[in-house]
Design a protein around this motif. Structure first.
Motif, short mmCIF file in Angstrom:
data_model
loop_
_atom_site.label_atom_id
_atom_site.label_comp_id
_atom_site.label_asym_id
_atom_site.label_seq_id
_atom_site.Cartn_x
_atom_site.Cartn_y
_atom_site.Cartn_z
N PHE A 140 21.79 37.84 70.76
CA PHE A 140 21.72 39.90 70.59
C PHE A 140 20.74 41.00 71.19
N MET A 141 19.23 40.22 70.58
CA MET A 141 18.21 41.01 70.52
C MET A 141 18.20 40.93 72.47
N TRP A 142 18.23 40.21 73.28
CA TRP A 142 18.52 40.63 74.74
C TRP A 142 18.94 41.17 75.51
N MET A 143 20.16 41.11 74.69
CA MET A 143 21.23 41.80 75.52
C MET A 143 20.95 43.76 74.89
N LEU A 144 20.45 43.79 74.14
CA LEU A 144 20.40 44.81 73.98
C LEU A 144 18.46 45.48 74.56
N THR A 145 18.22 44.67 74.79
CA THR A 145 16.22 45.11 75.75
C THR A 145 16.93 45.03 77.12
N VAL A 146 17.87 43.78 77.57
CA VAL A 146 18.32 43.82 79.03
C VAL A 146 19.67 44.12 78.97
N PRO A 147 20.19 45.45 79.05
CA PRO A 147 21.54 44.90 79.04
C PRO A 147 22.35 45.06 80.37
N LEU A 149 21.95 42.29 81.33
CA LEU A 149 22.55 41.14 80.71
C LEU A 149 24.37 41.02 80.18
N ILE A 150 24.44 42.13 79.74
CA ILE A 150 25.88 42.40 79.03
C ILE A 150 26.68 42.09 80.31
N GLU A 151 27.01 43.04 80.86
CA GLU A 151 27.67 42.39 82.38
C GLU A 151 27.57 40.80 82.62
N ASP A 152 27.05 40.30 82.95
CA ASP A 152 27.07 38.93 82.92
C ASP A 152 27.87 38.32 82.22
N MET A 153 27.92 38.36 80.81
CA MET A 153 28.63 37.95 79.57
C MET A 153 29.89 38.19 79.96
N GLU A 154 30.22 39.77 79.89
CA GLU A 154 31.70 39.85 79.82
C GLU A 154 32.52 38.83 80.94
N ALA A 155 31.65 39.30 82.23
CA ALA A 155 32.26 38.07 82.91
C ALA A 155 33.08 37.35 82.58
N ARG A 156 32.05 36.33 81.65
CA ARG A 156 32.18 35.07 81.08
C ARG A 156 33.06 35.05 80.14
N GLY A 157 33.63 36.46 79.97
CA GLY A 157 34.57 36.65 78.21
C GLY A 157 33.81 36.54 77.27
N ILE A 163 30.10 42.04 73.52
CA ILE A 163 29.03 42.64 73.02
C ILE A 163 29.77 42.55 71.31
N GLN A 164 31.20 42.53 70.78
CA GLN A 164 31.95 41.90 69.46
C GLN A 164 31.49 41.00 69.30
N ARG A 165 32.03 39.75 70.40
CA ARG A 165 31.89 38.27 69.95
C ARG A 165 30.46 37.47 69.45
N VAL A 166 29.69 38.12 70.03
CA VAL A 166 28.43 38.15 69.89
C VAL A 166 27.23 38.87 68.96
N GLU A 167 28.13 40.05 67.77
CA GLU A 167 27.82 40.60 66.93
C GLU A 167 28.33 39.50 65.94
N GLU A 215 25.65 28.71 75.48
CA GLU A 215 25.58 28.13 76.78
C GLU A 215 24.95 28.92 77.81
N PHE A 216 25.29 30.44 77.72
CA PHE A 216 24.81 31.29 78.77
C PHE A 216 23.43 31.85 78.48
N ALA A 217 22.57 31.31 76.73
CA ALA A 217 21.42 31.80 76.41
C ALA A 217 20.97 30.31 77.02
N THR A 218 21.19 29.07 77.02
CA THR A 218 20.40 27.98 77.79
C THR A 218 20.19 28.13 79.42
N GLU A 219 21.36 29.19 79.72
CA GLU A 219 21.61 29.37 81.26
C GLU A 219 20.20 30.92 81.92
N ASN A 220 20.38 30.96 80.62
CA ASN A 220 19.99 31.99 81.32
C ASN A 220 18.27 32.08 80.69
N PHE A 221 17.96 31.13 79.77
CA PHE A 221 16.15 31.38 79.35
C PHE A 221 16.12 32.16 78.31
N ILE A 222 17.03 32.71 77.92
CA ILE A 222 16.62 33.30 76.26
C ILE A 222 16.54 32.34 75.71
#
Length: 464
Positions: free
Chosen positions: A285-292, A294-302, A305-309, A386-393
Motif C-alpha cells: 500500500f505504501m509503495w503504491m502511493l509512492t510509485v503510482p 505500480l497501480i496499473e501493474d497491480m490492476e492488470a493482475r486483478g 486499490i480497494q483490495r490492497v486497502e 506474490e506481487f510484493a515478492t516479484e517487485n522486490f517490495i
C-alpha cells in the motif's frame, strides 16, 4: 477513499515524518527492522561466546523469551548502555546503525562492549536479546532490563521479553495509539506463545526525535496498560532521538511451558493460528502511493486499490489485538507446574511468525532436531504477496508483527485446538507435519519462492 486523496494524505504524513528527520520509505515497517539473524546475529554471538563465558556471562540459545523459575523476590532495574546492578539475568534491546548491522565483526564488538558493561557480582544470563537497525548513524543504543532473583523458588515460571518497532503504518500519525498498540501487543506475543498471561507487567521502551512525540507515545503506553489491565512500571528511557516504540513485558504461569523440544516426533502436526505476512499489504500500500505506476501493474493482475486497502486493514487489525485468547488455549493444553508431558493432551512446542517469517519453523525444527514438511503457506492475500515478492517490495512476504502463533502437537491435540480457535472466530490452518527425528530439514512447496526472494532464507529450506 479515492487514490488522489490517499496520495495527498500520504504526502502530508510524509512531511510530518521528514520534519522529525525521519523518512518512512527508509524505515522498515514492523518487525522487518530486525538485524539479520543468519548473516549477522548468529555469527557475532558465536565469535564472542567464549570471551563472555570467561567473564561469567552466558547468552542462552535463541528462545522467544527469557524463562526462569519464579522467586519470592524479583528486583528489576533498567540501565542504558551499561551500569551497576547485582543482576542474575538480563533481556537486552540492541539498536545499531546500518553499517554495524551488516558487519558481524562490528556487531560482535558492540555486543561484547554492552554485555561486559553490566557490573554485577553474580553470573549474568542474557535470556533474551532483541536487535534492531536504525538509519541514524549516531542512533546506536543498548537498553538493558536487569533482574535480580532472591528468596526461595515458587511453583511457577516467570517469562520476560522485549520487542520494539519503529513504525507500523506510514499513513498513520507517528504518535497514534495504533502504532503503540501494535508495538506492545507484539512484545506480549512472545509470552502468549508460551501460554503466559498471568500477572502481566510492562515497562515501555520509547524514544523519538522530539520530546513531544516521546511523551505522546508514553501516554499511549499508559492507555494500553489501562485497556488491557497490565501493570505499568516506569523506568529510564533511551535518548538516541530515533523512533523506537515497544516494551519489556513480564508475566507468570503456574503451568509448564511448551518447550518440550525433545518430545517432538512424527505423530505431530503443525498449526498456525491465522494467515501470516502482515507486513506485506502495508508495504504494498505504501509503495503504491509512492510509485503510482505500480497501480496499473497491480490492476492488470486483478489486484484493485480497494483490495490492497482491505488487506492492509485486516493486517493492522491482526497486529493491534493482543493474542490473549490464544495464550489461554495454549495454557489449557499444558501440564501444571512440575507435571508430566502427555503427548495426547499437551502442546510440545510453539513460536510466532514475526520478522524472520516462516524461517522460524526452520529454527525450531533444528532446536527439536526433527525434519518437517510444510504443505501450505497461508498468507493474507496470495496475489498481493506474490506481487510484493516479484517487485522486490519486501524481501520476505511471510514476515509479520504480533504474528500468527505456530503450534507443534500430536494430531489429536492439533484437531482440538483447531476447533477451539474456529469457535473463537479465528482463522487457523494446519500447514504441515513432523516427518521424524533429523537435523532440522524443512521441506516446503515450490510456492515458497512466490513469497520469499531472499536467497539466504530460501537456501535454508528444501524446496519440493
Amino acid at each position: 477513499m479515492a487514490i488522489d486523496k490517499l496520495i495527498d494524505k500520504f504526502r502530508v504524513n510524509l512531511d510530518k515524518y521528514k520534519k522529525m528527520g525521519l523518512n518512512p520509505l527508509s524505515l522498515a515497517t514492523g518487525c522487518a527492522v530486525k538485524v539479520d539473524l543468519i548473516d549477522t546475529v548468529y555469527p557475532a554471538i558465536h565469535k564472542i561466546r567464549d570471551e563472555l563465558v570467561r567473564r561469567n556471562i552466558e547468552i542462552l540459545p535463541r528462545e522467544d523469551a527469557d524463562i526462569f523459575v519464579s522467586r519470592e523476590k524479583i528486583y528489576i532495574k533498567r540501565v542504558i548502555n551499561g551500569g551497576e546492578f547485582d543482576a542474575d539475568r538480563a533481556v537486552s534491546l540492541i539498536q545499531v546503525n546500518q553499517e554495524t548491522s551488516g558487519n558481524p565483526d562490528k556487531f560482535a564488538e558492540f555486543l561484547l562492549k554492552v554485555y561486559t558493561s553490566i557490573k554485577t557480582s553474580r553470573k549474568l544470563t542474557i535470556g533474551k536479546g532483541h536487535s534492531i537497525v536504525t538509519s541514524n548513524p549516531k542512533g546506536e543504543v543498548a537498553v538493558l532490563d536487569l533482574f535480580r532473583l532472591d528468596g526461595g523458588k515458587e511453583k511457577s515460571y516467570t517469562v520476560a521479553n522485549n520487542d520494539t518497532i519503529q513504525i507500523v503504518d506510514p499513513l498513520d500519525d507517528p504518535g497514534s495509539q495504533m502504532q503503540v498498540d501494535v508495538a506492545i501487543s507484539n512484545s506480549l506475543n512472545d509470552l502468549f506463545t508460551k501460554g503466559v498471561f498471568q500477572d502481566l507487567r510492562m515497562i515501555p521502551v520509547v524514544d523519538a526525535p522530539t520530546d513531544d512525540l516521546k511523551q505522546q507515545l508514553l501516554r499511549n503506553a499508559e492507555n494500553y496498560s489501562r485497556e488491557y489491565s497490565i501493570e505499568l512500571l516506569s523506568d529510564v528511557q533511551p535518548n538516541s532521538k530515533t523512533l523506537m516504540i515497544g516494551a519489556t513485558v513480564i508475566g507468570k504461569s503456574d503451568h509448564e511451558l511448551p518447550t518440550y523440544y525433545n518430545m517432538v516426533n512424527e505423530n505431530m502436526e503443525i498449526l498456525v493460528t491465522r494467515p501470516v505476512g502482515e507486513l506485506t499489504p502495508i508495504n504494498v500500500f505504501m509503495w503504491m502511493l509512492t510509485v503510482p505506476e505500480l497501480i496499473e501493474d497491480m490492476e492488470a493482475r486483478g489486484i484493485t486499490i480497494q483490495r490492497v486497502e482491505e488487506a492492509k486493514k485486516k493486517a493492522l487489525n491482526y497486529m493491534r489485538e493482543p493474542n490473549t485468547e490464544i495464550a489461554k488455549i495454549i495454557y489449557d493444553h499444558l501440564p501444571p507446574f512440575g507435571g508430566t508431558f502427555d503427548e495426547n493432551s499437551h502442546i510440545a512446542m510453539t513460536t510466532d511468525v514475526t520478522g524472520p517469517g516462516l524461517f522460524v519453523i526452520k529454527e525450531f525444527a533444528e532446536k527439536a532436531q526433527v525434519d518437517v514438511e510444510l504443505f501450505d503457506i497461508p498468507v493474507i492475500d496470495p496475489d498481493i504477496h506474490e506481487f510484493a515478492t516479484e517487485n522486490f517490495i519486501i524481501p520476505n512476504s511471510t514476515a509479520g508483527t504480533n504474528g500468527a502463533i505456530v503450534i507443534f502437537a500430536h494430531k489429536k491435540v492439533i484437531d482440538e485446538i483447531f476447533d477451539e480457535l474456529k469457535r473463537k472466530s479465528l482463522e487457523p490452518h494446519i500447514i504441515g507435519k513432523v516427518i521424524g527425528k533429523g537435523n532440522g530439514t524443512v521441506i516446503v512447496p515450490p510456492t515458497i519462492t512466490k513469497y520469499i526472494h531472499r536467497n539466504n532464507v530460501l537456501r535454508q529450506f528444501k524446496i519440493k
